[in-house]
Motif scaffolding. Sequence first.
Motif, short mmCIF file in Angstrom:
data_model
loop_
_atom_site.label_atom_id
_atom_site.label_comp_id
_atom_site.label_asym_id
_atom_site.label_seq_id
_atom_site.Cartn_x
_atom_site.Cartn_y
_atom_site.Cartn_z
N GLN A 128 34.42 16.40 80.25
CA GLN A 128 34.77 15.18 80.96
C GLN A 128 34.98 15.44 82.44
O GLN A 128 34.57 14.65 83.30
CB GLN A 128 36.03 14.56 80.35
CG GLN A 128 36.38 13.19 80.93
CD GLN A 128 35.28 12.17 80.70
OE1 GLN A 128 34.90 11.91 79.56
NE2 GLN A 128 34.76 11.60 81.78
N LEU A 129 35.62 16.56 82.78
CA LEU A 129 35.83 16.92 84.18
C LEU A 129 34.50 17.12 84.89
O LEU A 129 34.30 16.68 86.02
CB LEU A 129 36.68 18.19 84.29
CG LEU A 129 38.15 18.05 83.90
CD1 LEU A 129 38.84 19.41 83.93
CD2 LEU A 129 38.87 17.09 84.85
N TRP A 130 33.58 17.80 84.20
CA TRP A 130 32.24 18.01 84.76
C TRP A 130 31.55 16.66 84.98
O TRP A 130 30.94 16.42 86.03
CB TRP A 130 31.42 18.88 83.81
CG TRP A 130 29.95 18.89 84.11
CD1 TRP A 130 29.00 18.03 83.63
CD2 TRP A 130 29.25 19.79 84.98
NE1 TRP A 130 27.76 18.34 84.13
CE2 TRP A 130 27.88 19.42 84.97
CE3 TRP A 130 29.65 20.88 85.76
CZ2 TRP A 130 26.92 20.10 85.69
CZ3 TRP A 130 28.68 21.55 86.49
CH2 TRP A 130 27.34 21.16 86.45
N ASP A 175 32.83 13.70 85.45
CA ASP A 175 33.44 12.95 86.55
C ASP A 175 32.99 13.49 87.90
O ASP A 175 32.71 12.73 88.83
CB ASP A 175 34.96 13.01 86.44
CG ASP A 175 35.49 12.23 85.24
OD1 ASP A 175 34.74 11.39 84.70
OD2 ASP A 175 36.64 12.47 84.84
N ARG A 191 30.03 13.00 78.61
CA ARG A 191 30.67 14.30 78.39
C ARG A 191 29.69 15.35 77.89
O ARG A 191 29.92 16.55 78.06
CB ARG A 191 31.82 14.14 77.39
CG ARG A 191 33.05 13.46 77.98
CD ARG A 191 34.11 13.22 76.94
NE ARG A 191 33.69 12.21 75.97
CZ ARG A 191 34.44 11.80 74.96
NH1 ARG A 191 35.63 12.30 74.78
NH2 ARG A 191 33.99 10.87 74.14
#
Length: 236
Positions: free
Chosen positions: A3-5, A7, A98
Motif C-alpha cells: 500500500q505504501l508503494w 501511494d 496494492r
Amino acid sequence: MGQLWADMIRGYLGEIAVKIFIKNNWKVEVFLDHEKGSLQDYLPMDIHEVLLPNGQRQTPKIKISIKATKWNRIWLDIPGDQFNHSDIHILVKVGVGRDHLFAFFKEISVFKDKILPVGEKIGALTHSDSETLFNELPSFQPIPAYIFGFIRKNDAFKKLPYEGKKGRKNYNITGWKGPISPGDLDEIKKREKAPGKIEFEGIRKFSHNQGYLFNAGNLLWGKKDWDEVIEEIKSF
C-alpha cells in the motif's frame, strides 16, 4: 508495504500522466523534478521547467500542483493552507493498487532470480513450490490514468459550497467547491435536518476539516480552459 508503494508511485505516475497529456495535445515539453529538496521548494510546484523553442529550459511563472488519487475516488482534497501555495491544482486518478509492487518485482525477475531461489536453497521451498508461487503472482499490466481537470486558486468560492442528497437518516455530500472549515458539517446537519451522519460520496470522511475540497464534476476540464493554462505555462 504494497500500500505504501502504491501511494508513492501513484503520485509520480499522476505527474507523468499530466506531462504526457500536455505533450500529446499541445506539443509542449514540461519537466518534473523528483530530486530531494525542502518542502517549501517542492510543495507548490510539480511542473518545474518548460522547454523553450530555442532549446533552453525555463521555470514557468505559474505554480502547478498535481494531485493523484485512487481510481475509484472523485475528490481533490487539499488540507491546511496548501491550496494557497499553488496557482493551479490538477486532479488525476491512477489505477495503481496494492498488487502493483509485486507485479513490478515479478516483471524485473526479483522473485525468480533472487527471492525464490533462496527459499529453495534453505529448503523452505521445492522447485515445484517456487514455480507455483511465481505463476500465482500478478503480472505487470499497463496502468490507466485519467485527468479529471483543474481548479484555479483565484476562482471565487463561497461558504458551504456543497451539494448532496438526504437519505432516510444520513446526508450524503456529492459535491463541494471551495473551502471547508471546522463546524461546516455540523452546520449542514442543521440545515438539512439530518438525524444521522453527514458523509462524503465514496469516502465517507476526510482526515481533516480545514482546507479546500472539490469533487471532480466541479473542476475545469474544457479545451478552452486547458488552452489558457498551457499559454500561462509558456509565459515567463
